[in-house]
Design a protein around this motif. Structure first.
Motif, mmCIF file in Angstrom:
data_model
loop_
_atom_site.group_PDB
_atom_site.id
_atom_site.type_symbol
_atom_site.label_atom_id
_atom_site.label_comp_id
_atom_site.label_asym_id
_atom_site.label_seq_id
_atom_site.Cartn_x
_atom_site.Cartn_y
_atom_site.Cartn_z
ATOM 1 N N ALA B 165 27.552 43.189 55.545
ATOM 2 C CA ALA B 165 26.161 43.882 56.666
ATOM 3 C C ALA B 165 26.444 44.478 57.562
ATOM 4 C CB ALA B 165 25.567 42.353 57.296
ATOM 5 N N PHE B 166 27.835 44.280 58.063
ATOM 6 C CA PHE B 166 27.805 45.426 59.931
ATOM 7 C C PHE B 166 27.757 46.689 58.777
ATOM 8 C CE2 PHE B 166 31.602 45.414 62.738
ATOM 9 C CZ PHE B 166 30.329 45.899 64.120
ATOM 10 N N ALA B 167 28.702 47.266 58.851
ATOM 11 C CA ALA B 167 28.879 48.185 57.727
ATOM 12 C C ALA B 167 27.625 48.753 57.150
ATOM 13 C CB ALA B 167 30.105 48.002 56.162
ATOM 14 N N SER B 168 26.927 48.151 56.861
ATOM 15 C CA SER B 168 25.287 48.657 56.139
ATOM 16 C C SER B 168 24.717 49.153 57.679
ATOM 17 C CB SER B 168 24.954 48.165 55.811
ATOM 18 O OG SER B 168 25.148 47.299 54.236
ATOM 19 N N GLY B 169 25.021 48.780 58.689
ATOM 20 C CA GLY B 169 24.229 48.397 60.418
ATOM 21 C C GLY B 169 25.208 49.906 60.296
ATOM 22 N N PHE B 170 26.597 50.433 60.699
ATOM 23 C CA PHE B 170 27.017 51.560 60.825
ATOM 24 C C PHE B 170 26.390 52.897 60.086
ATOM 25 C CE2 PHE B 170 30.232 49.031 63.050
ATOM 26 C CZ PHE B 170 30.850 50.156 63.965
ATOM 27 N N LEU B 171 25.756 52.073 59.324
ATOM 28 C CA LEU B 171 25.501 53.613 57.668
ATOM 29 C C LEU B 171 24.373 54.169 58.631
ATOM 30 C CD1 LEU B 171 26.313 54.846 55.570
ATOM 31 C CD2 LEU B 171 25.304 53.106 54.136
ATOM 32 N N LEU B 172 23.537 53.108 58.594
ATOM 33 C CA LEU B 172 22.248 52.977 58.730
ATOM 34 C C LEU B 172 21.999 53.849 60.015
ATOM 35 C CD1 LEU B 172 19.530 52.703 57.680
ATOM 36 C CD2 LEU B 172 19.437 50.350 58.316
ATOM 37 N N PHE B 173 23.126 53.494 61.181
ATOM 38 C CA PHE B 173 22.820 54.498 62.136
ATOM 39 C C PHE B 173 23.318 55.871 62.022
ATOM 40 C CE2 PHE B 173 24.772 53.413 66.938
ATOM 41 C CZ PHE B 173 22.914 53.974 67.731
ATOM 42 N N GLY B 174 24.272 55.937 61.510
ATOM 43 C CA GLY B 174 24.783 57.208 61.599
ATOM 44 C C GLY B 174 23.429 57.782 60.767
ATOM 45 N N ILE B 175 22.550 57.487 59.797
ATOM 46 C CA ILE B 175 21.723 57.803 58.770
ATOM 47 C C ILE B 175 20.669 58.386 60.158
ATOM 48 C CG2 ILE B 175 19.704 58.067 57.374
ATOM 49 C CD1 ILE B 175 21.533 56.104 55.416
ATOM 50 N N THR B 176 20.181 57.557 60.707
ATOM 51 C CA THR B 176 19.118 57.698 61.854
ATOM 52 C C THR B 176 20.071 58.831 62.558
ATOM 53 O OG1 THR B 176 18.989 55.168 61.606
ATOM 54 C CG2 THR B 176 17.567 56.825 63.490
ATOM 55 N N PRO B 203 26.262 66.944 69.134
ATOM 56 C CA PRO B 203 27.286 66.343 68.960
ATOM 57 C C PRO B 203 26.877 65.466 68.226
ATOM 58 C CG PRO B 203 27.740 67.206 71.486
ATOM 59 C CD PRO B 203 26.085 68.053 70.833
ATOM 60 N N LEU B 204 25.000 65.203 68.419
ATOM 61 C CA LEU B 204 24.968 63.841 68.092
ATOM 62 C C LEU B 204 25.267 63.777 66.655
ATOM 63 C CD1 LEU B 204 23.796 61.150 69.916
ATOM 64 C CD2 LEU B 204 21.269 62.710 69.554
ATOM 65 N N PHE B 205 25.017 65.264 65.692
ATOM 66 C CA PHE B 205 25.369 65.220 64.252
ATOM 67 C C PHE B 205 26.462 64.890 64.041
ATOM 68 C CE2 PHE B 205 26.035 67.271 60.742
ATOM 69 C CZ PHE B 205 25.069 67.442 59.592
ATOM 70 N N TYR B 206 27.561 65.210 65.052
ATOM 71 C CA TYR B 206 29.099 64.301 64.793
ATOM 72 C C TYR B 206 28.581 62.978 64.627
ATOM 73 C CZ TYR B 206 29.867 69.131 64.052
ATOM 74 O OH TYR B 206 29.744 70.737 63.154
ATOM 75 N N ALA B 207 28.709 62.717 65.940
ATOM 76 C CA ALA B 207 28.460 61.546 66.223
ATOM 77 C C ALA B 207 27.609 60.758 64.447
ATOM 78 C CB ALA B 207 27.536 60.826 67.371
ATOM 79 N N GLY B 208 27.028 60.804 64.090
ATOM 80 C CA GLY B 208 26.069 60.109 63.460
ATOM 81 C C GLY B 208 27.105 60.367 61.977
ATOM 82 N N GLY B 209 27.536 61.095 62.101
ATOM 83 C CA GLY B 209 28.552 61.899 60.565
ATOM 84 C C GLY B 209 29.728 60.945 60.691
ATOM 85 N N LEU B 210 29.912 60.911 61.415
ATOM 86 C CA LEU B 210 31.731 59.742 61.843
ATOM 87 C C LEU B 210 31.447 58.540 62.393
ATOM 88 C CD1 LEU B 210 33.334 60.752 65.286
ATOM 89 C CD2 LEU B 210 33.848 60.489 62.431
ATOM 90 N N LEU B 211 29.219 58.290 62.185
ATOM 91 C CA LEU B 211 29.199 56.432 61.563
ATOM 92 C C LEU B 211 28.779 56.530 60.340
ATOM 93 C CD1 LEU B 211 26.602 55.969 64.879
ATOM 94 C CD2 LEU B 211 28.914 54.798 64.505
ATOM 95 N N MET B 212 28.614 57.477 59.987
ATOM 96 C CA MET B 212 28.158 57.339 58.756
ATOM 97 C C MET B 212 29.802 56.659 57.647
ATOM 98 S SD MET B 212 25.082 59.925 57.196
ATOM 99 C CE MET B 212 25.145 58.677 55.293
ATOM 100 N N LEU B 213 30.955 57.730 58.210
ATOM 101 C CA LEU B 213 32.380 57.719 57.894
ATOM 102 C C LEU B 213 32.687 56.082 57.689
ATOM 103 C CD1 LEU B 213 34.310 59.380 56.681
ATOM 104 C CD2 LEU B 213 35.036 59.833 58.358
ATOM 105 N N VAL B 214 32.394 55.857 58.973
ATOM 106 C CA VAL B 214 33.183 54.875 59.189
ATOM 107 C C VAL B 214 32.103 53.739 57.723
ATOM 108 C CG1 VAL B 214 33.155 52.826 60.996
ATOM 109 C CG2 VAL B 214 33.044 54.405 61.913
ATOM 110 N N GLY B 215 30.926 53.896 58.323
ATOM 111 C CA GLY B 215 30.262 52.905 56.846
ATOM 112 C C GLY B 215 30.746 53.270 55.811
ATOM 113 N N MET B 216 31.417 54.220 54.812
ATOM 114 C CA MET B 216 31.365 54.299 53.488
ATOM 115 C C MET B 216 33.086 54.664 53.403
ATOM 116 S SD MET B 216 29.134 55.591 52.356
ATOM 117 C CE MET B 216 30.064 55.971 50.484
ATOM 118 N N SER B 217 33.595 54.247 54.874
ATOM 119 C CA SER B 217 35.076 54.053 54.281
ATOM 120 C C SER B 217 34.898 52.116 54.540
ATOM 121 C CB SER B 217 35.728 53.563 56.416
ATOM 122 O OG SER B 217 35.781 55.409 56.369
#
Lengths: 489, 472
Positions: B165-176, B203-217
C-alpha cells in the motif's frame, strides 16, 4: 564434416554408454574414444592432403539475429590440439581399468562429455561458441572431482569452480566488448573480432588483454592465480587430474595463442612483458615449491605450474620459435604429465601412499615399472632425444628473442626440473626396499598398455618431432609474421 | 458503449482471463469444481493461442479503450510468457488447491491477479498501470495469508499489504506529479512532452519520475526497497511464493520497463546515476545476503532480489535490444525459478515442511530426477551455458557493455560468482553429503512429468535463444 563428427561423436558416445552395464562400460568407453582417435588421425591426413578441405569445417547459423554461428574449423594448430585430446582420452580411460569407480556409467559419460567440450574449444572459430565450449568443459570436470575425488573435495573443487568461472566471466565481458566494436550488424566471427581488436585504441586493447589473460592465466594456471591448482590436482581422482593437467590447461595456452595475442597487437606490445614476467615467475616459483614437496603427486602438480609457465612465456613472446615450441610442448607436456600421474596412481594403489620419504627401492622389486618411469621422468626434465627437449629448446629460444634475461630465468627450469624430478625418482625407485614397497608387484597388462605406448611416444616425438612441427608450421608463420607483432625489438 | 463492447471482444486475451476468473467464482455455486482445473488450463492455453493469432508482423501499436491499452508485440510477448508460466504453476500447485485450501475462490484470486498482470504489461496510460498493479496486488495480499492458521503466513500477508500500500502511494503520488507537469496520463503524450521541452522540464517532473521509480522498485523488490521480500516469500505458502517470484516479477518488470522505455526514454539521463546505484546495490545485497541463509526458501527469495538487479540493468542500459533482453531474462528466470520452487515444494512435502539446505542432503541417491532437475534449475540460475539462464545474463551484459556501463558489468560478474556460491551449496548437498536420518522421497508421477518438461524447456531455451530474442 570430420570436425562436426569429432565434436558430436563423444556426445553421442556418452549417451550410448547408457546401453552398457557393469564391466563392459569401461570397454565401450575405450572403444568409443579409440574411434575418436581414428577419426582425428583421418582429419590429420586430410589436413596434410588439403588444408583448405571442406571436410575440416562446419558452419551453420545459430542465433541469426545476433550473428552467432556454429562455426568450427581445423587448421594446423587446432588439429594438433584435437590430436592431443583424442590421444590422451583413451589412455585416461585405460588407466582406470584396474579401478572400480562407483557408478561407472556416469564417470565415463562425464569423461566423454568433457572430451566433446575440449574438442569444441580447440576448433571453434566463433567467439561465442568458443566461450560456450569453454564453460561446458568446466561442468563435467567439476562433477568428476566432486563425486569421485578424495578427502575434503567439496571445498576444493568448489574453489576451483568459482576461480575458473571468475576468469571466464571477464573473458565473456571482453568478448562482448569486442563484439560490439565489430562493424555493422556485429559478429563473433574470429576474423571480424581480430580486425576489430586491432583497430581499438591502446587503452581499450590493454583492458581486453588483461580480461582475457585473467581467464587464461587462471586456467593454466600462472602465478599468482595458481592457488586452486595443487589441491585440486591432488584431490581429484587420477583420471580427473589427467584431464585437468593433460588437456584442460592447454585450453589456456591455446586461448592465448588464438583469442588473445593476435587480437590486440598493441596491447601485446605494451603489456606483453608483464605477462611474460608473470609466466617466468611461475616457472621459478613452481620449480622451487616442487623441490620442497614431500608428496609425489603434489610435486607433479607444482612441476606442472613450472612447465605451463614456460609454455605461456614462449607463446607470449610471439615469435615463430616461441609459438612453435609452445605448441609442441603442449603435446609433450600432455603426454608426459599423464604418464607421471599414472605412475603416481600405480604407486598409490600398491602402497597406499605417495609420500616420497615413505617409499624407496621399488626398482628392486618392479624393474619394468622403474625403467618405464625413468623414461617418463626424463621426458619431463627435457633430456635430449625425449619429446620434452624439443619443446623446451624452442621455447627458450623464443623467449631469448624477447629478452635474454627472461630466457636465463626460464632456462633455470631445466636445472631445477632435473633437481626435483631426479631426486624424487631416486628416493622413490632406488635404494633399499622397505615394509611398504617390499611387496610391490610389477606392472599388470593393463598398466603396461598405458605406460608402454606413452614411453614410445615420448621417444618417438623426441627423435622425430617433424610431424608435430610441420603440422602447425604454416599457421604459426601466418599468425606471427602476418601481424609482425612479436616482442622482438 | 457499443464501441466499448466491440473492443472488449477484440481484446480476447483480457476477455478470456476475466472470463476464467468469473467462471472460477461460479464453480462453487454451480458445483462444477472438479471441472474447474481443466477449464483453467484450457483457458490459459487459449490466451497463448490468441496472442499467437494476434501476432501480426510488422510490430505495430494496437490501442484499445481510448488509448488505455496498447497490445503490441511487447505486450503479447510478455503475456505469452506469463500465461505459459502460469500453466506450469497451476500444474505444480494442484495439491495446494485441493488439499491445503478448499475454496475455489483461490482460483479466482490467482486468475484476477493474472488479469492485473496482463494490464501491467500492456498499459499505455498511467491510470491503467496503477489499476493493473492494484488488480495484481490485492489478490496477492489474500493469497499470501491463505494459510490462516500459520502465524508466519499471517504476518507476511500483513507486511506485504502494508508495504504494498505504501508503494502504491508513492506510485500514485509520482503519477500525479507527472500529470501536473505534462498534463497527461498517456505514455506517448508524456514522451512527446519530454522531447518538446528539452532542458526546460521542471524539477517536479523528475520528482514525479523518482517517486514512480521508488514505487516500481518496491514492486520488483529492488534495493533499497526490497526489505519486505524475504519475509513475505518465506511466510507465504510455497506455491504462492513461487507465483510471486515468477509471474508477478515478470509482470512487474514488464510494466517497469515499459514505463521507462516509452515515457521516460528521453529523460533518462537525469536519474541514471540513482538507478546505477540501485542496480549495484540490488545485485550485491541480494547475492551476499543469500549466502547466509539456511532456509532454501529464503535463499530463493534473496536470489530473486539478485535477479531483479540483473533485469534492473536492462532498464538502466536502455537500448533497442533491452526489451527482448528483459523478456528473455524474465522467461528464463521464471522457468528456472519455478523448477527450483517445485523441487523445494515436493521435497518439503516429504520432509514435513523442512526447507533447510540439509534436507537436500544426498538427494541424488534418493530421487535422481528431483536432484537432476534441481541441478539444471540452479545451473541455469547461476548462468552456466548452455542453459537459459546463461543467455539471459549474456543479453544483459551485451546491453550494459553497449551503453558503456563497464563497472556495473564488473559488479554483475561479482554478483554471479556469489550466486554460484550459494546455488552450489545446494548442489553439493545433493551430490556430496550423505543423508542417513531422513526417509525416502517419493513424488507423484504427474509432477515427475512436469519436472521433466520444465528441465527440458530450460535446456531448449538455452540452445535456441533465438525463439524469444527474435520476437521483439
Amino acid at each position: 564434416m570430420i570436425t562436426g563428427f569429432l565434436i558430436f561423436w563423444p556426445l553421442l558416445a556418452a549417451f550410448l554408454l547408457l546401453l552398457f552395464k557393469g564391466e563392459t562400460v569401461k570397454k565401450a568407453a575405450l572403444a568409443f574414444s579409440l574411434i575418436e582417435l581414428g577419426v582425428t588421425l583421418a582429419a590429420w591426413f586430410q589436413y596434410n592432403h588439403n588444408p583448405k578441405s571442406d571436410n575440416l569445417n562446419l558452419y551453420f547459423p545459430w542465433i541469426q539475429s545476433l550473428n552467432i554461428s556454429f562455426d568450427v574449423n581445423m587448421d594446423g594448430i587446432s588439429t594438433l590440439l584435437v590430436f592431443l585430446t583424442s590421444l590422451l582420452v583413451p589412455f585416461i580411460i585405460l588407466s582406470s581399468f584396474s579401478k572400480s569407480y562407483k557408478n561407472p556409467q556416469a564417470f565415463y559419460m562425464l569423461i566423454l562429455l568433457m572430451q566433446m567440450a575440449l574438442v569444441g574449444v580447440f576448433v571453434a572459430m566463433d567467439g561465442f561458441l568458443f566461450y560456450i565450449f569453454w564453460e561446458l568443459a568446466l561442468l563435467p570436470i567439476y562433477f568428476i572431482c566432486l563425486l569421485w575425488g578424495g578427502e575434503g573435495r567439496a571445498k576444493i573443487t568448489f574453489k576451483f569452480f568459482i576461480y575458473t568461472l571468475f576468469g571466464s566471466l571477464f573473458m565473456l565481458a571482453a568478448l562482448i566488448f569486442l563484439y560490439l566494436h565489430t562493424p555493422g550488424q556485429h559478429s563473433f566471427d574470429i576474423k571480424a573480432l581480430t580486425a576489430a581488436g586491432a583497430a581499438l585504441p591502446a587503452k581499450a586493447q590493454a583492458v581486453f588483454f588483461w580480461c582475457m589473460f585473467l581467464a587464461f592465466a587462471i586456467k593454466m594456471p600462472v602465478f599468482p592465480f595458481h592457488t586452486w591448482q595443487p589441491d585440486t590436482y591432488v584431490n581429484a581422482p587420477t583420471q580427473g587430474t589427467m584431464l585437468l593437467s593433460g588437456i584442460m590447461l592447454k585450453m589456456g595456452t591455446y586461448g592465448l595463442l588464438r583469442w588473445m595475442l593476435p587480437v590486440v597487437p598493441q596491447a601485446l606490445h605494451d603489456w606483453g612483458y608483464v605477462a611474460i614476467l608473470l609466466s617466468v615467475i611461475s616457472v621459478i616459483y613452481g620449480s622451487m615449491v616442487a623441490i620442497d614437496q614431500k608428496d609425489f603427486k603434489r610435486l607433479i602438480a607444482y612441476s606442472s605450474i613450472a612447465h605451463v609457465g614456460l609454455i605461456a612465456a614462449g607463446i607470449i613472446a610471439f615469435n615463430v620459435q616461441g609459438v612453435q615450441g609452445g605448441i609442441v610442448q603442449m603435446i609433450s607436456h600432455g603426454i608426459n604429465v599423464v604418464g607421471l600421474f599414472f605412475i603416481c596412481d600405480i604407486i598409490a594403489s600398491r602402497t597406499g601412499t605417495t609420500e616420497i620419504s615413505k617409499l624407496g627401492g621399488i626398482r628392486n622389486v618392479a624393474p619394468v615399472f622403474a625403467l618405464l618411469s625413468l623414461i617418463v621422468v626424463l621426458g619431463s626434465v627435457a633430456l635430449p632425444l625425449t619429446n620434452g627437449f624439443v619443446g623446451e629448446f624452442l621455447l627458450i629460444n623464443g623467449i631469448f628473442q624477447a629478452h635474454a634475461a627472461f630466457a636465463v630465468f626460464a632456462g633455470l627450469t631445466i636445472i631445477l626440473g632435473a633437481v626435483y624430478m631426479l631426486r624424487s625418482y631416486q628416493k622413490v625407485m632406488l635404494g633399499e626396499v622397505n615394509s611398504l614397497t617390499q611387496n610391490f608387484t610389477d606392472l599388470t597388462m593393463n598398466e603396461k598398455a598405458v605406460l608402454v605406448p606413452i614411453v614410445l611416444l615420448i621417444i618417438f616425438f623426441g627423435v622425430y618431432p617433424k610431424p608435430l612441427l610441420d603440422l602447425a608450421a604454416n599457421d604459426v608463420a601466418n599468425l606471427v609474421l602476418k601481424y609482425n607483432i612479436g616482442l622482438i625489438k | 458503449m457499443r464501441e466499448l463492447i466491440h473492443q472488449a471482444f477484440q481484446l480476447k486475451e483480457l476477455l478470456l482471463l476475466t472470463g476464467l476468473g468469473l467462471i472460477a467464482l461460479l464453480a462453487e455455486i454451480f458445483n462444477f469444481r472438479k471441472l474447474l482445473f481443466p477449464i483453467i488450463l484450457l483457458g490459459l492455453a487459449g490466451v497463448i493461442a490468441t496472442c499467437v493469432l494476434d501476432w501480426k508482423s510488422p510490430d505495430g501499436d494496437r490501442f484499445f479503450f481510448s488509448n488505455m491499452l496498447n497490445v503490441n508485440h511487447y505486450a503479447l510477448g510478455f503475456t505469452i510468457v506469463i500465461a505459459l508460466v502460469s500453466i506450469f504453476w497451476f500444474l505444480m500447485s494442484e495439491k495446494y488447491f485441493t488439499d491445503e485450501t478448499n475454496l475455489t475462490d483461490h482460483f479466482a484470486l490467482v486468475l484476477f491477479a493474472l488479469v492485473g498482470a496482463f494490464l501491467m504489461v500492456s498499459y499505455s496510460n498511467l491510470v491503467m498501470l496503477f489499476l493493473g498493479i492494484e488488480t495484481l496486488s490485492i489478490p496477492l495480499y489474500v493469497l499470501v495469508g491463505s494459510k490462516k492458521n500459520d502465524l508466519a503466513s499471517n504476518e507476511s500477508a500483513f507486511k506485504y499489504f502494508l508495504m504494498g500500500a505504501f508503494a502504491s502511494g508513492f506510485l500514485l503520488f509520482g503519477i500525479t506529479l507527472i500529470y501536473g507537469v505534462s498534463g497527461s496520463f498517456d505514455l506517448v503524450q508524456i514522451a512527446a512532452y519530454v522531447s518538446k521541452n528539452p532542458g526546460a522540464i521542471p524539477p517536479l517532473f523528475y520528482a514525479g519520475g523518482l517517486l514512480m521509480l521508488v514505487g516500481m522498485s518496491f514492486k520488483v523488490s529492488a534495493a533499497p526497497f526490497h526489505f519486505w521480500a524475504p519475509d513475505v516469500y518465506q511466510g507465504a505458502p510455497t506455491v504462492i511464493t513461487a507465483f510471486m517470484a515468477t509471474v508477478v516479477k515478470t509482470a512487474a518488470f514488464g510494466a517497469f520497463f515499459r514505463l521507462f522505455w516509452v515515457a521516460f526514454n528521453q529523460a533518462g539521463a537525469e536519474w541514471s546515476h540513482i538507478m546505477w546505484v540501485m542496480a549495484a546495490a540490488t545485485l550485491l545485497i541480494g547475492n551476499i545476503t543469500a549466502v547466509f541463509q539456511r532456509s532454501v526458501k529464503r535463499m530463493l527469495a534473496y536470489s530473486s532480489i539478485a535477479h531483479a538487479g540483473f533485469m534492473f540493468i536492462a532498464i538502466l542500459a536502455m537500448s533497442k535490444t533491452s526489451g527482448s533482453a528483459i523478456l528473455y531474462y524474465a522467461c528464463a528466470y521464471s522457468l528456472s525459478s519455478l523448477t527450483a520452487f517445485l523441487v523445494l515444494y515436493l521435497l518439503m512435502q516429504n520432509r514435513a515442511g523442512d526447507d533447510s539446505i540439509d534436507s537436500f542432503n544426498g538427494l541424488v541417491k534418493k530421487n535422481p530426477l528431483l536432484a537432476g532437475s534441481m541441478t539444471i534449475a540452479l545451473l541455469s540460475l547461476s548462468g552456466i551455458p548452455p542453459l537459459a539462464g546463461f543467455f539471459a545474463k549474456y543479453f544483459i551484459f551485451v546491453s550494459a557493455i553497449n551503453q558503456g556501463f563497464y563497472w556495473l558489468v564488473g559488479i554483475a560478474i561479482l554478483g554471479s560468482l556469489i550466486g554460484v556460491y550459494y546455488y552450489f551449496k545446494i548442489i553439493i548437498a545433493m551430490f556430496f553429503r550423505s543423508d542417513s536420518d531422513n526417509g525416502p522421497v517419493t513424488i507423484p508421477s504427474d509432477q515427475k512429468a512436469l519436472l521433466f518438461v520444465l528441465s527440458l524447456l530450460i535446456l531448449i531455451l538455452g540452445l535456441l535463444p533465438g525463439v524469444i530474442i527474435n520476437l521483439l
